[in-house]
Design a protein around this motif. Structure first.
Motif, short mmCIF file in Angstrom:
data_model
loop_
_atom_site.label_atom_id
_atom_site.label_comp_id
_atom_site.label_asym_id
_atom_site.label_seq_id
_atom_site.Cartn_x
_atom_site.Cartn_y
_atom_site.Cartn_z
N LEU A 1 0.29 2.88 -6.92
CA LEU A 1 0.58 3.76 -5.53
C LEU A 1 1.30 4.95 -5.46
N ILE B 1 5.23 7.49 10.06
CA ILE B 1 5.00 8.66 10.32
C ILE B 1 3.63 8.92 10.39
N GLY B 2 2.69 8.78 9.59
CA GLY B 2 1.30 8.70 9.42
C GLY B 2 0.79 8.47 8.28
N GLN B 3 -0.31 8.95 7.92
CA GLN B 3 -1.15 8.75 6.59
C GLN B 3 -0.28 9.45 5.52
N VAL B 4 -0.02 8.73 4.32
CA VAL B 4 0.65 9.03 3.28
C VAL B 4 -0.45 9.46 2.07
N ARG B 5 -0.04 10.81 1.50
CA ARG B 5 -0.92 11.06 0.42
C ARG B 5 -0.25 11.76 -0.69
N ALA B 6 -0.65 11.33 -1.90
CA ALA B 6 0.29 11.79 -3.22
C ALA B 6 -0.11 13.11 -3.21
N PHE B 7 1.02 14.03 -3.27
CA PHE B 7 0.81 15.46 -3.16
C PHE B 7 0.76 15.97 -4.63
N THR C 1 4.14 1.01 2.56
CA THR C 1 5.11 0.13 2.11
C THR C 1 5.57 0.60 1.05
N ALA C 2 5.08 1.33 -0.10
CA ALA C 2 5.83 1.69 -1.27
C ALA C 2 6.62 2.97 -0.97
N THR C 3 6.37 3.91 0.09
CA THR C 3 6.99 4.97 0.23
C THR C 3 7.84 4.76 1.47
N GLY C 4 7.52 3.99 2.42
CA GLY C 4 8.31 3.64 3.44
C GLY C 4 8.09 4.72 4.66
N LEU C 5 6.98 5.58 4.05
CA LEU C 5 6.68 6.74 5.00
C LEU C 5 5.55 6.33 6.16
N ASP D 1 0.99 -1.36 -0.07
CA ASP D 1 0.00 -0.07 0.10
C ASP D 1 0.84 1.23 0.02
#
Lengths: 290, 254
Positions: free
Chosen positions: A285, A200-206, A193-197, A190
């Motif tokens: 993703l 830290i919290g919820q990841v959103r493509a900015f 795991t794709a970003t490894g971020l 998801d």
């Protein structure tokens, strides 16, 4: 995934063609002479025609012969080797039937096995890809083999066998769709795991890397037509399985059998379109498209 | 041969510091420049000055917004913007290599770099399907697969000054967010950086064992005194005293 028409045509037609070759190899129907010629002509038109169609999407078709070299590791290479072997063996076997009225049973058996092996290698090209969770399941080769055997039996005029196999293939198709709808979520891949971020919290493509499109978005992040997926599934089931079963259950006529075969191929083509169009590649993703 | 080597002598790769990257895209530009002018087919653009420009890139910078969860100590945590360069990770268990039907894709035993022999590539695209990271792109003009070469034509190039014998993206990065070295050697600078900063793999569940590592962004600082000018802006005297105080009180009484 982008549903390339050449690949849809290839997998649909050659699947049925190699299925027909399988039954011809077993001597079902046991034909010789001109009748055998007609059956083999249909089988080769579908199988070899499909293979030709698959080269249309290559960047360099003139180098396609190099694809026979890596059979140790590559399912695509194995498919090339198996398909040529099947066509050559069945060609010799067919020549015996057409020209000499002689059935070389052993050769036919070997050709039938190679024809099935070809379909299996085709399915493994997709089933091996961990990057497309919807495809990565043993149900994919099971479905491809069942469809090929059912379509082949339909073309070979094996009415009762075809009816039984159509039921099995239709059931597998339903199971494949049901599993596929939850496959991406179950894959464990998801945004986190794709970003490894994710820690830290919820990841959103900015912001995407570029304002324009690119090869990856065209090839892997295909989204058009998903909204019609449910309707297309019903069409695929009706044309591919239900209508041929009804037509086969009627008193036998060549027109009904031909219509059943055409309807089946059309249904499988729709199912194959969905096979690609609905498949989600994990690279989406990175673009926030899943 | 597209079977993977059991092991490689070195594991050359990149370490990308997500804490330092400022998202300037200089690495994207230098990568495109070097790899268009040097090894292999140029990285073409289609309709570059038109309404719908696209092109082949071996390195792209995404930007993500990460929203930390609220806690009682931090009820409204600020979202973090993370710039995220992505190129080939030169995986140890590279799925792109084994699917190649022609032997065009291979992983080198001497340094672990994954390359494409463009004269053998038939442009079937299966390697790009197999890559979960989107590291490979088919060049629309050439019809062959393009990917990061780790600037194999720079890093061993004796014609270049020694400081230039690193990948173009590393050489150009103005923030020092990209590091190049042997990740198979535990004592190398890049390996120690990964150990110190908790370097991570992308999509570890895909089983690709990437060589390239990413250093996670550090937590944002929390300052007790947010406005450093505030003390200087406080009123100098709350209540007037002395003569001004007497004047103020007297005028109030009138």
């Amino acid at each position: 995934m982008h549903p390339a028409p050449s690949v849809i045509a290839f997998t649909t037609l050659s699947g049925a063609g190699f299925g027909l070759l399988f039954w011809l190899g077993l001597g079902l129907p046991d034909v010789t002479g001109w009748v055998a010629f007609a059956f083999f002509a249909v089988a080769y038109a579908l199988a070899a025609g499909g293979l030709m169609a698959s080269t249309f999407h290559l960047g360099h078709p003139e180098r396609a012969w190099k694809a026979f070299s890596q059979w140790r590791s590559s399912w695509l290479s194995r498919e090339g080797v198996a398909s040529v072997a099947a066509l050559v063996v069945m060609g010799v076997y067919g020549a015996g039937l057409v020209l000499f009225d002689t059935r070389l049973a052993l050769l036919g058996g070997a050709g039938a096995a190679l024809a099935l092996a070809t379909v299996f290698t085709t399915s493994m090209i997709y089933a091996q890809l961990r990057s497309v969770p919807r495809w990565q399941t043993p149900l994919t080769p099971a479905l491809f083999l069942a469809l090929s055997l059912a379509g082949g039996a339909l073309l070979a005029g094996q009415i009762t066998t075809a009816m039984a196999l159509l039921l099995v293939a239709g059931l597998l198709q339903g199971m494949w769709w049901k599993r596929g709808d939850g496959a991406f979520a179950a894959s464990g891949t998801d945004m986190a795991t794709a970003t490894g971020l994710g820690g830290i919290g919820q990841v959103r493509a900015f912001a995407p890397p570029h304002t324009g499109g690119n090869y990856l978005l065209r090839e892997f992040v295909f989204v058009v037509g998903r909204k019609h997926a449910a309707k297309l599934r019903i069409i695929a089931l009706a044309l591919g399985f239900a209508l041929p079963l009804v037509l086969l259950a009627l008193p036998f006529s060549h027109a009904a059998a031909a219509l059943a075969a055409l309807s089946h191929l059309a249904g499988i083509a729709v199912s194959r379109w969905l096979f690609f169009a609905e498949a989600e590649h994990v690279v989406g993703l990175y673009y926030g498209a899943r | 041969m597209t079977t993977l080597p059991a092991s490689t002598n070195r594991k050359m790769g990149l370490v990308i510091d997500l804490d330092t990257c400022v998202g300037c895209h200089a690495c994207v530009v230098s990568c495109k420049g070097w790899n268009t002018e040097n090894y292999g087919a140029p990285l073409s653009d289609q309709d570059p000055y038109g309404a719908d420009p696209t092109g082949t890139f071996l390195n792209r910078v995404h930007s993500y917004e990460v929203q930390p969860l609220a806690t009682s100590a931090m009820p409204h945590p600020a979202a973090q913007l993370v710039h995220f360069p992505k190129s080939c990770l030169h995986c140890e268990d590279a799925p792109c290599v084994t699917v190649c039907p022609t032997g065009a894709s291979y992983k080198r035993v001497e340094d672990g770099i994954v390359l494409v022999n463009e004269t053998d590539c038939i442009g079937c695209g299966l390697c790009a399907w197999a890559c979960p990271y989107g590291a490979r792109e088919m060049d629309a003009a050439e019809g062959v697969m393009k990917k990061c070469t780790l600037c194999v034509d720079r890093i061993y190039n004796d014609n270049l000054p020694e400081e230039d014998r690193v990948p173009a993206c590393v050489r150009t990065c103005p923030a020092g967010a990209r590091h190049f070295g042997d990740l198979g050697d535990p004592d190398s600078d890049v390996s120690r950086l990964v150990a110190d900063r908790g370097g991570m793999d992308l999509m570890p569940e895909q089983g690709t064992k990437p060589v390239n590592k990413y250093l996670p962004p550090r937590p944002r600082d929390t300052l007790d005194e947010v406005d450093i000018l505030a003390p200087l802006l406080a009123p100098v005297a709350e209540e007037p005293k002395g003569f001004l105080g007497w004047l103020d009180r007297t005028l109030e009484r009138l």
